[in-house]
Design an enzyme around this catalytic site. Structure first.
Site, short mmCIF file in Angstrom:
data_model
loop_
_atom_site.label_atom_id
_atom_site.label_comp_id
_atom_site.label_asym_id
_atom_site.label_seq_id
_atom_site.Cartn_x
_atom_site.Cartn_y
_atom_site.Cartn_z
N THR A 35 19.78 -51.29 -7.51
CA THR A 35 18.92 -52.37 -7.01
C THR A 35 18.98 -53.61 -7.89
O THR A 35 19.25 -53.51 -9.10
CB THR A 35 17.46 -51.85 -6.96
OG1 THR A 35 16.60 -52.94 -6.68
CG2 THR A 35 17.02 -51.24 -8.28
N ASP A 36 18.66 -54.75 -7.30
CA ASP A 36 18.57 -55.99 -8.08
C ASP A 36 17.36 -55.99 -9.02
O ASP A 36 17.28 -56.81 -9.94
CB ASP A 36 18.53 -57.23 -7.16
CG ASP A 36 17.32 -57.26 -6.21
OD1 ASP A 36 16.53 -56.29 -6.19
OD2 ASP A 36 17.19 -58.25 -5.49
N GLU A 37 16.42 -55.06 -8.79
CA GLU A 37 15.19 -55.07 -9.61
C GLU A 37 15.47 -54.76 -11.07
O GLU A 37 14.63 -55.04 -11.93
CB GLU A 37 14.16 -54.10 -9.04
CG GLU A 37 13.77 -54.44 -7.62
CD GLU A 37 12.41 -53.92 -7.20
OE1 GLU A 37 11.66 -53.42 -8.04
OE2 GLU A 37 12.09 -54.03 -6.00
N TYR A 67 9.70 -47.95 -11.45
CA TYR A 67 10.83 -47.77 -10.53
C TYR A 67 12.08 -48.48 -11.06
O TYR A 67 13.14 -47.86 -11.20
CB TYR A 67 10.47 -48.31 -9.13
CG TYR A 67 11.69 -48.54 -8.25
CD1 TYR A 67 12.45 -47.47 -7.80
CD2 TYR A 67 12.10 -49.84 -7.92
CE1 TYR A 67 13.59 -47.68 -7.01
CE2 TYR A 67 13.22 -50.06 -7.13
CZ TYR A 67 13.96 -48.97 -6.68
OH TYR A 67 15.09 -49.18 -5.92
N LYS A 70 15.70 -46.96 -12.40
CA LYS A 70 17.01 -47.31 -11.81
C LYS A 70 17.92 -47.90 -12.89
O LYS A 70 19.11 -47.61 -12.94
CB LYS A 70 16.85 -48.29 -10.64
CG LYS A 70 16.18 -47.72 -9.40
CD LYS A 70 16.97 -46.62 -8.71
CE LYS A 70 18.21 -47.10 -8.02
NZ LYS A 70 18.85 -46.01 -7.20
P1 NAD Z 1 14.28 -44.24 0.84
O1 NAD Z 1 13.07 -43.98 0.01
O2 NAD Z 1 14.11 -44.68 2.25
O3 NAD Z 1 15.18 -42.91 0.89
C1 NAD Z 1 15.40 -42.12 -0.24
C2 NAD Z 1 15.94 -40.77 0.24
O4 NAD Z 1 16.20 -39.97 -0.94
C3 NAD Z 1 14.96 -39.99 1.12
O5 NAD Z 1 15.63 -39.48 2.26
C4 NAD Z 1 14.47 -38.87 0.21
O6 NAD Z 1 14.12 -37.69 0.92
C5 NAD Z 1 15.68 -38.65 -0.69
N1 NAD Z 1 15.32 -38.05 -1.98
C6 NAD Z 1 14.31 -38.45 -2.80
N2 NAD Z 1 14.26 -37.63 -3.87
C7 NAD Z 1 15.28 -36.72 -3.73
C8 NAD Z 1 15.73 -35.64 -4.53
N3 NAD Z 1 15.14 -35.31 -5.68
N4 NAD Z 1 16.80 -34.94 -4.09
C9 NAD Z 1 17.41 -35.25 -2.90
N5 NAD Z 1 16.99 -36.26 -2.11
C10 NAD Z 1 15.94 -36.99 -2.52
O7 NAD Z 1 15.15 -45.26 0.00
P2 NAD Z 1 16.09 -46.45 0.49
O8 NAD Z 1 15.27 -47.65 0.66
O9 NAD Z 1 16.94 -45.98 1.60
O10 NAD Z 1 16.98 -46.64 -0.80
C11 NAD Z 1 18.16 -45.87 -1.01
C12 NAD Z 1 18.79 -46.25 -2.34
O11 NAD Z 1 19.09 -47.64 -2.35
C13 NAD Z 1 17.88 -46.01 -3.53
O12 NAD Z 1 18.66 -45.54 -4.59
C14 NAD Z 1 17.31 -47.39 -3.85
O13 NAD Z 1 17.01 -47.51 -5.21
C15 NAD Z 1 18.46 -48.27 -3.45
N6 NAD Z 1 18.10 -49.64 -2.98
C16 NAD Z 1 17.15 -49.83 -2.00
C17 NAD Z 1 16.88 -51.11 -1.53
C18 NAD Z 1 15.88 -51.37 -0.44
O14 NAD Z 1 15.60 -52.54 -0.14
N7 NAD Z 1 15.32 -50.36 0.21
C19 NAD Z 1 17.57 -52.20 -2.08
C20 NAD Z 1 18.51 -51.96 -3.09
C21 NAD Z 1 18.78 -50.68 -3.52
O1 DAU Z 2 14.85 -55.62 -4.38
C1 DAU Z 2 15.26 -54.36 -3.94
C2 DAU Z 2 14.07 -53.43 -3.80
O2 DAU Z 2 13.39 -53.82 -2.61
C3 DAU Z 2 14.46 -51.97 -3.73
O3 DAU Z 2 15.08 -51.59 -4.93
C4 DAU Z 2 13.24 -51.09 -3.45
O4 DAU Z 2 13.64 -49.74 -3.30
C5 DAU Z 2 12.59 -51.57 -2.17
O5 DAU Z 2 11.43 -50.83 -1.91
C6 DAU Z 2 12.25 -53.06 -2.28
O6 DAU Z 2 11.22 -53.26 -3.27
P1 DAU Z 2 10.04 -54.31 -3.06
O7 DAU Z 2 8.93 -53.94 -3.96
O8 DAU Z 2 10.53 -55.70 -3.13
O9 DAU Z 2 9.68 -53.99 -1.51
P2 DAU Z 2 8.28 -53.89 -0.76
O10 DAU Z 2 8.58 -53.87 0.71
O11 DAU Z 2 7.40 -52.84 -1.33
O12 DAU Z 2 7.61 -55.31 -1.09
C7 DAU Z 2 8.24 -56.53 -0.72
C8 DAU Z 2 7.34 -57.66 -1.22
O13 DAU Z 2 6.14 -57.67 -0.44
C9 DAU Z 2 6.90 -57.51 -2.66
O14 DAU Z 2 6.80 -58.80 -3.24
C10 DAU Z 2 5.52 -56.89 -2.56
C11 DAU Z 2 4.98 -57.45 -1.26
N1 DAU Z 2 4.07 -56.59 -0.49
C12 DAU Z 2 4.45 -55.30 -0.24
C13 DAU Z 2 3.64 -54.46 0.50
C14 DAU Z 2 4.06 -53.02 0.73
C15 DAU Z 2 2.89 -57.11 0.05
O15 DAU Z 2 2.58 -58.30 -0.14
N2 DAU Z 2 2.11 -56.28 0.80
C16 DAU Z 2 2.42 -54.96 1.03
O16 DAU Z 2 1.63 -54.25 1.70
#
Ligand code: NAD
Ligand code: DAU
Length: 350
Positions: free
Chosen positions: A131-133, A156, A160
């Protein structure tokens, strides 16, 4: 057939990656390993679950014995590792789970790959999806590049960052063939409705308050999830061994501006009076340690591997809203908890 392991394939991004790999690579047998935590939903893959080159394996990446046996049995040639605890707010409430899954789980997979490949790295690849975080927070200007110093702020992002370091350490120490990508915020279909966009869509539909943290001024760089899946495909196949690639949409939105746009799209789709959904916006207590701004410079990926985002945000968001409105049953299964019974119905009773 090449056996490829995708971890976390029942989650949001993982399900798009599994679907893409199944469609594009009929000579791969895709093993989707997922623990099915609250975030894992097998309904995300209902359309492909009966394909002959797909196998779902329920299991935990932190279970070293189980993972070792799995590698021994299937001799995976590649690993695309997405399984993680992914929600920042949950990491604030319960950091330990994030260390266990994101750090220990990643190292368990690295060990199993190393043992299975035993120094024969020809044609092998361990791809870590990150992730970019990990880069922390930006001020008003500038972008995260692959050289930006790591500066994670939430449990988190720290977990990562730690897993990224371990993956690089296995490359530098043992020569493990790895590649890493760091992506910005994804949006699209099958997104678990505790994250901002699907949560807001669901609340607007149900006339519930839309919680906006702080003043809604935090900025995220949004990328359509299918564009991320394409990037993962390209990086997995053509990325340089040991390298990192940033993935992002060049698409920065203040949270409140994004919510306004979403409300306006929803008003149109639900035939509500213009402005009606904006009435639901409710400012709530800010997230602890809330990063102000993320923005990715993905020029390396564009220049070296020819990837670029395919959709403008307005178009992607409209497509996303259409998907949620057309798939109410998917959302209902989550809000009622029924999705967690799917595994028993589909896999254990066969
Ligand atoms: P998600 O939470 O939707 O899915 C995560 C999956 O991992 C789920 O299906 C869960 O059951 C599985 N999992 C969790 N713990 C596990 C374990 N111990 N063993 C096996 N499986 C397990 O997450 P996502 O949003 O699809 O993100 C996927 C990946 O991409 C993550 O590594 C996250 O850090 C990264 N990522 C997410 C975003 C985003 O915007 N969502 C952006 C950049 C990177
Ligand atoms: O940047 C990549 C990341 O993006 C991934 O690594 C994470 O797995 C993914 O969950 C996401 O993280 P964020 O924290 O940015 O996503 P989230 O949807 O939780 O929040 C997006 C923005 O909105 C953040 O600034 C927090 C805000 N927010 C979120 C929720 C859930 C609100 O204002 N209200 C809310 O109820």
């Amino acid at each position: 057939m090449k056996n490829i392991l995708i971890t976390g394939g029942a989650g949001f991004i993982g399900s798009h990656v599994v679907r893409r790999f199944l469609k594009n690579y009929p000579d791969y047998h895709i093993f989707n390993l997922d623990k099915l935590t609250y975030a894992g939903n097998l309904a995300n893959l209902r359309d492909v679950e009966n394909l002959s080159n797909y196998t779902f394996v329920k299991g935990d990446i932190t279970d070293a014995d189980f993972i070792q046996r799995l590698f021994k049995k299937h001799q995976f040639e590649g690993v695309v590792h997405l399984a993680a605890e992914s929600h920042v707010d949950r990491s604030i409430a319960n950091p330990m789970e994030f260390i266990t899954t994101n750090v220990v789980g990643t190292v368990v997979l690295l060990n199993a790959s190393r043992e299975c490949w035993n120094g024969n790295y020809e044609g092998k690849r361990f791809y870590h999806v990150s992730t970019d975080e990990v880069y922390g927070s930006l001020g008003d200007t500038g972008y995260f590049t692959e050289e930006t110093r790591y500066d994670p702020h939430s449990p988190y992002s720290a977990s990562k960052a730690s897993s990224d370091h371990m993956v690089r350490a296995y490359h530098d120490t043992y020569g493990l063939p790895i590649v890493i990508s760091n992506c910005s915020n994804n949006y699209g279909s099958h997104h678990f409705p505790e994250k901002l966009i699907p949560l807001a869509i669901n609340n607007i539909q149900n006339n519930k308050p839309i919680p906006v943290y702080g003043k809604g001024e935090n900025i995220r760089d949004w990328l359509f999830v299918e564009d991320h899946a394409v990037a993962i495909d390209v990086i997995y196949h053509f990325g340089k061994n040991g390298d990192t690639y940033n993935v992002g949409g060049h698409n920065e939105w203040k949270n409140i501006d994004l919510i306004h746009l979403l409300c306006d799209i929803m008003d149109r789709k639900l035939k509500r009076n213009p402005g009606a959904s904006r009435e639901l916006i409710t400012y709530v207590k800010d997230r602890a340690g809330h990063d102000l701004r993320y923005a990715i410079d993905s020029s390396k990926l564009q220049r070296e591997l020819g990837w670029k985002p395919s959709l403008q945000f307005e178009e992607g968001l409209e497509k996303t809203v259409d998907w949620y409105l057309a798939n109410q049953a998917w959302m209902d299964e989550i809000t009622t908890g029924d999705y967690q019974n799917y595994y028993e119905k589909q896999y254990q009773l066969r």
